[in-house]
Scaffold this motif. Structure first.
Motif, PDB file in Angstrom:
ATOM      1  N   SER A   1      78.898  59.742  52.534  1.00 43.07           N
ATOM      2  CA  SER A   1      77.657  59.030  52.202  1.00 43.07           C
ATOM      3  C   SER A   1      77.102  58.279  53.415  1.00 43.07           C
ATOM      4  O   SER A   1      75.886  58.106  53.529  1.00 43.07           O
ATOM      5  CB  SER A   1      77.860  58.089  51.025  1.00 43.07           C
ATOM      6  N   ARG A   2      77.974  57.886  54.323  1.00 45.39           N
ATOM      7  CA  ARG A   2      77.502  57.270  55.581  1.00 45.39           C
ATOM      8  C   ARG A   2      76.723  58.310  56.410  1.00 45.39           C
ATOM      9  O   ARG A   2      75.659  58.027  56.936  1.00 45.39           O
ATOM     10  CB  ARG A   2      78.692  56.710  56.371  1.00 45.39           C
ATOM     11  N   SER A   3      77.254  59.530  56.495  1.00 43.13           N
ATOM     12  CA  SER A   3      76.557  60.557  57.272  1.00 43.13           C
ATOM     13  C   SER A   3      75.246  60.947  56.602  1.00 43.13           C
ATOM     14  O   SER A   3      74.236  61.174  57.272  1.00 43.13           O
ATOM     15  CB  SER A   3      77.455  61.789  57.472  1.00 43.13           C
ATOM     16  N   ILE A   4      75.278  61.005  55.261  1.00 42.04           N
ATOM     17  CA  ILE A   4      74.049  61.319  54.519  1.00 42.04           C
ATOM     18  C   ILE A   4      72.991  60.236  54.780  1.00 42.04           C
ATOM     19  O   ILE A   4      71.807  60.523  54.958  1.00 42.04           O
ATOM     20  CB  ILE A   4      74.360  61.419  52.997  1.00 42.04           C
ATOM     21  N   ASP A   5      73.451  58.993  54.830  1.00 42.59           N
ATOM     22  CA  ASP A   5      72.580  57.850  55.137  1.00 42.59           C
ATOM     23  C   ASP A   5      71.878  58.087  56.475  1.00 42.59           C
ATOM     24  O   ASP A   5      70.662  57.942  56.593  1.00 42.59           O
ATOM     25  CB  ASP A   5      73.493  56.603  55.207  1.00 42.59           C
ATOM     26  N   GLU A   6      72.633  58.509  57.484  1.00 39.26           N
ATOM     27  CA  GLU A   6      72.056  58.701  58.826  1.00 39.26           C
ATOM     28  C   GLU A   6      71.151  59.937  58.867  1.00 39.26           C
ATOM     29  O   GLU A   6      70.072  59.896  59.454  1.00 39.26           O
ATOM     30  CB  GLU A   6      73.185  58.832  59.857  1.00 39.26           C
ATOM     31  N   VAL A   7      71.616  61.013  58.242  1.00 40.74           N
ATOM     32  CA  VAL A   7      70.809  62.243  58.237  1.00 40.74           C
ATOM     33  C   VAL A   7      69.453  61.955  57.593  1.00 40.74           C
ATOM     34  O   VAL A   7      68.404  62.355  58.109  1.00 40.74           O
ATOM     35  CB  VAL A   7      71.546  63.377  57.480  1.00 40.74           C
TER      36      VAL A   7
ATOM     37  N   SER B   1      64.054  63.532  56.599  1.00 41.42           N
ATOM     38  CA  SER B   1      63.876  62.816  55.330  1.00 41.42           C
ATOM     39  C   SER B   1      63.870  63.704  54.083  1.00 41.42           C
ATOM     40  O   SER B   1      64.069  63.219  52.985  1.00 41.42           O
ATOM     41  CB  SER B   1      62.592  62.002  55.395  1.00 41.42           C
ATOM     42  N   ASP B   2      63.652  65.010  54.227  1.00 41.65           N
ATOM     43  CA  ASP B   2      63.334  65.792  53.027  1.00 41.65           C
ATOM     44  C   ASP B   2      64.380  66.848  52.650  1.00 41.65           C
ATOM     45  O   ASP B   2      64.082  67.739  51.863  1.00 41.65           O
ATOM     46  CB  ASP B   2      61.985  66.483  53.230  1.00 41.65           C
ATOM     47  N   VAL B   3      65.584  66.779  53.186  1.00 44.23           N
ATOM     48  CA  VAL B   3      66.556  67.843  52.890  1.00 44.23           C
ATOM     49  C   VAL B   3      67.593  67.390  51.859  1.00 44.23           C
ATOM     50  O   VAL B   3      67.848  68.070  50.866  1.00 44.23           O
ATOM     51  CB  VAL B   3      67.246  68.342  54.180  1.00 44.23           C
ATOM     52  N   VAL B   4      68.154  66.210  52.081  1.00 39.52           N
ATOM     53  CA  VAL B   4      69.242  65.746  51.208  1.00 39.52           C
ATOM     54  C   VAL B   4      68.786  65.661  49.751  1.00 39.52           C
ATOM     55  O   VAL B   4      69.541  65.990  48.830  1.00 39.52           O
ATOM     56  CB  VAL B   4      69.769  64.367  51.694  1.00 39.52           C
ATOM     57  N   SER B   5      67.533  65.255  49.544  1.00 35.14           N
ATOM     58  CA  SER B   5      67.038  65.058  48.174  1.00 35.14           C
ATOM     59  C   SER B   5      67.034  66.353  47.348  1.00 35.14           C
ATOM     60  O   SER B   5      66.933  66.308  46.126  1.00 35.14           O
ATOM     61  CB  SER B   5      65.643  64.448  48.204  1.00 35.14           C
ATOM     62  N   LYS B   6      67.172  67.503  48.040  1.00 26.01           N
ATOM     63  CA  LYS B   6      67.221  68.780  47.292  1.00 26.01           C
ATOM     64  C   LYS B   6      68.585  69.010  46.648  1.00 26.01           C
ATOM     65  O   LYS B   6      68.787  69.976  45.935  1.00 26.01           O
ATOM     66  CB  LYS B   6      66.919  69.944  48.236  1.00 26.01           C
ATOM     67  N   TYR B   7      69.525  68.126  46.943  1.00 23.13           N
ATOM     68  CA  TYR B   7      70.899  68.276  46.429  1.00 23.13           C
ATOM     69  C   TYR B   7      71.227  67.077  45.540  1.00 23.13           C
ATOM     70  O   TYR B   7      71.683  66.039  46.020  1.00 23.13           O
ATOM     71  CB  TYR B   7      71.876  68.400  47.615  1.00 23.13           C
ATOM     72  N   PRO B   8      70.958  67.204  44.225  1.00 26.93           N
ATOM     73  CA  PRO B   8      71.020  66.031  43.344  1.00 26.93           C
ATOM     74  C   PRO B   8      72.400  65.371  43.259  1.00 26.93           C
ATOM     75  O   PRO B   8      72.486  64.147  43.198  1.00 26.93           O
ATOM     76  CB  PRO B   8      70.600  66.591  41.974  1.00 26.93           C
TER      77      PRO B   8
ATOM     78  N   ALA C   1      73.086  61.561  44.361  1.00 26.74           N
ATOM     79  CA  ALA C   1      73.585  60.570  43.390  1.00 26.74           C
ATOM     80  C   ALA C   1      74.886  59.947  43.885  1.00 26.74           C
ATOM     81  O   ALA C   1      75.110  58.734  43.739  1.00 26.74           O
ATOM     82  CB  ALA C   1      73.804  61.237  42.036  1.00 26.74           C
ATOM     83  N   HIS C   2      75.735  60.766  44.492  1.00 27.39           N
ATOM     84  CA  HIS C   2      77.007  60.267  45.017  1.00 27.39           C
ATOM     85  C   HIS C   2      76.751  59.268  46.160  1.00 27.39           C
ATOM     86  O   HIS C   2      77.336  58.171  46.199  1.00 27.39           O
ATOM     87  CB  HIS C   2      77.846  61.461  45.495  1.00 27.39           C
ATOM     88  N   ALA C   3      75.831  59.631  47.074  1.00 26.63           N
ATOM     89  CA  ALA C   3      75.526  58.734  48.193  1.00 26.63           C
ATOM     90  C   ALA C   3      74.955  57.419  47.653  1.00 26.63           C
ATOM     91  O   ALA C   3      75.332  56.330  48.105  1.00 26.63           O
ATOM     92  CB  ALA C   3      74.537  59.395  49.147  1.00 26.63           C
ATOM     93  N   GLU C   4      74.090  57.536  46.651  1.00 25.64           N
ATOM     94  CA  GLU C   4      73.472  56.341  46.088  1.00 25.64           C
ATOM     95  C   GLU C   4      74.523  55.413  45.470  1.00 25.64           C
ATOM     96  O   GLU C   4      74.445  54.191  45.587  1.00 25.64           O
ATOM     97  CB  GLU C   4      72.414  56.762  45.051  1.00 25.64           C
ATOM     98  N   LYS C   5      75.519  56.032  44.826  1.00 29.37           N
ATOM     99  CA  LYS C   5      76.597  55.238  44.204  1.00 29.37           C
ATOM    100  C   LYS C   5      77.325  54.406  45.283  1.00 29.37           C
ATOM    101  O   LYS C   5      77.634  53.239  45.071  1.00 29.37           O
ATOM    102  CB  LYS C   5      77.569  56.214  43.530  1.00 29.37           C
ATOM    103  N   ILE C   6      77.570  55.025  46.424  1.00 28.49           N
ATOM    104  CA  ILE C   6      78.244  54.304  47.520  1.00 28.49           C
ATOM    105  C   ILE C   6      77.296  53.247  48.096  1.00 28.49           C
ATOM    106  O   ILE C   6      77.693  52.108  48.356  1.00 28.49           O
ATOM    107  CB  ILE C   6      78.675  55.291  48.639  1.00 28.49           C
ATOM    108  N   HIS C   7      76.034  53.626  48.265  1.00 26.45           N
ATOM    109  CA  HIS C   7      75.080  52.682  48.865  1.00 26.45           C
ATOM    110  C   HIS C   7      74.840  51.471  47.964  1.00 26.45           C
ATOM    111  O   HIS C   7      74.387  50.430  48.431  1.00 26.45           O
ATOM    112  CB  HIS C   7      73.745  53.394  49.171  1.00 26.45           C
ATOM    113  N   GLN C   8      75.153  51.628  46.677  1.00 26.92           N
ATOM    114  CA  GLN C   8      74.978  50.502  45.741  1.00 26.92           C
ATOM    115  C   GLN C   8      76.227  49.612  45.649  1.00 26.92           C
ATOM    116  O   GLN C   8      76.209  48.600  44.948  1.00 26.92           O
ATOM    117  CB  GLN C   8      74.619  51.017  44.344  1.00 26.92           C
ATOM    118  N   LEU C   9      77.316  49.973  46.309  1.00 27.37           N
ATOM    119  CA  LEU C   9      78.483  49.082  46.302  1.00 27.37           C
ATOM    120  C   LEU C   9      78.026  47.749  46.906  1.00 27.37           C
ATOM    121  O   LEU C   9      77.347  47.750  47.949  1.00 27.37           O
ATOM    122  CB  LEU C   9      79.624  49.675  47.142  1.00 27.37           C
TER     123      LEU C   9
END
Ligand code: GSH
Length: 203
Positions: free
Chosen positions: A158-164, A169-176, A180-188
């Protein structure tokens, strides 16, 4: 408790995952940042001549992944089973590859136009997409990447996804499931707080 001092450049780079692990684990540490202008002089007296370094009661530990694994053990983010621990390492290395391959392009001497083209045509196709597809599929049936608890592999991806997502800006969002997993970590709580207040930097 020993005194921990992380020394890295004034940016996210390979230091950021280590910061996240210390913060999430509520382990006090000093976040020492070196400006690029100071680096040529500091490099001469830096053990190994590379950053990050983690000083543990004044004794340096080098290599970001060794430091991350050490911090993750302190923070309770590793697994006891030998093979599962290796799968954690494998995901963490994959997460590191996502960053290093992207930084190679971003930090090159090429023009912005050439960098954008290389990011889209080379990095996204050959490096990013295969990882996103694999992780997205894995997360269809699992809450965490390995085992049934959150590990430093979850933080690393999720840290790498954060940087990517900062640079593309428009690639990661195609992978729900990945999103969602990255968001869960970012919400800790500690990570959320840190991402909101961390210093602004290009990398
Ligand atoms: N394999 C090392 C790589 C360390 C590394 O290359 N660090 C870069 C910054 S990300 C560095 O210190 N560059 C400055 C230099 O080489 O002078 C690790 O993962 O810690």
């Amino acid at each position: 408790m020993p005194e921990y001092k992380l020394v890295y450049f004034n940016g996210r780079g390979l230091g950021e995952l280590i910061r996240w692990i210390f913060l999430h684990g509520d382990i006090p540490f000093t976040d020492e940042r070196v400006e690029m202008s100071e680096w040529p002089e500091k490099k001469k007296v830096t053990p190994g001549g590379k950053l990050p370094l983690l000083y543990i009661d004044g004794k340096p530990l080098w290599q970001s992944m060794a430091i991350g694994r050490f911090a993750a053990k302190l923070a309770g983010l590793t697994l006891d089973d030998t093979l599962d621990a290796c799968y954690c390492d494998a995901f963490v290395e994959t997460a590191k590859d996502l960053l290093t391959e992207m930084y190679k392009i971003l930090l090159s001497e090429k023009s912005q136009e050439e960098k954008d083209k290389e990011l889209r045509e080379e990095y996204v196709v050959k490096t990013l997409t295969p990882v996103l597809e694999k992780v997205n599929k894995r997360l269809e049936t699992k809450q965490w990447l390995i085992g049934d608890k959150m590990t430093w592999a979850d933080l690393a991806i999720s840290r790498s996804i954060d940087e990517v997502a900062i640079h593309i800006s428009d690639v990661v969002s195609k992978y729900p499931n990945v999103s969602a997993h990255a968001e869960k970590i970012h919400q800790l709580p500690k990570i959320k707080e840190w991402r909101a207040k961390r210093p602004n930097s290009p990398f």
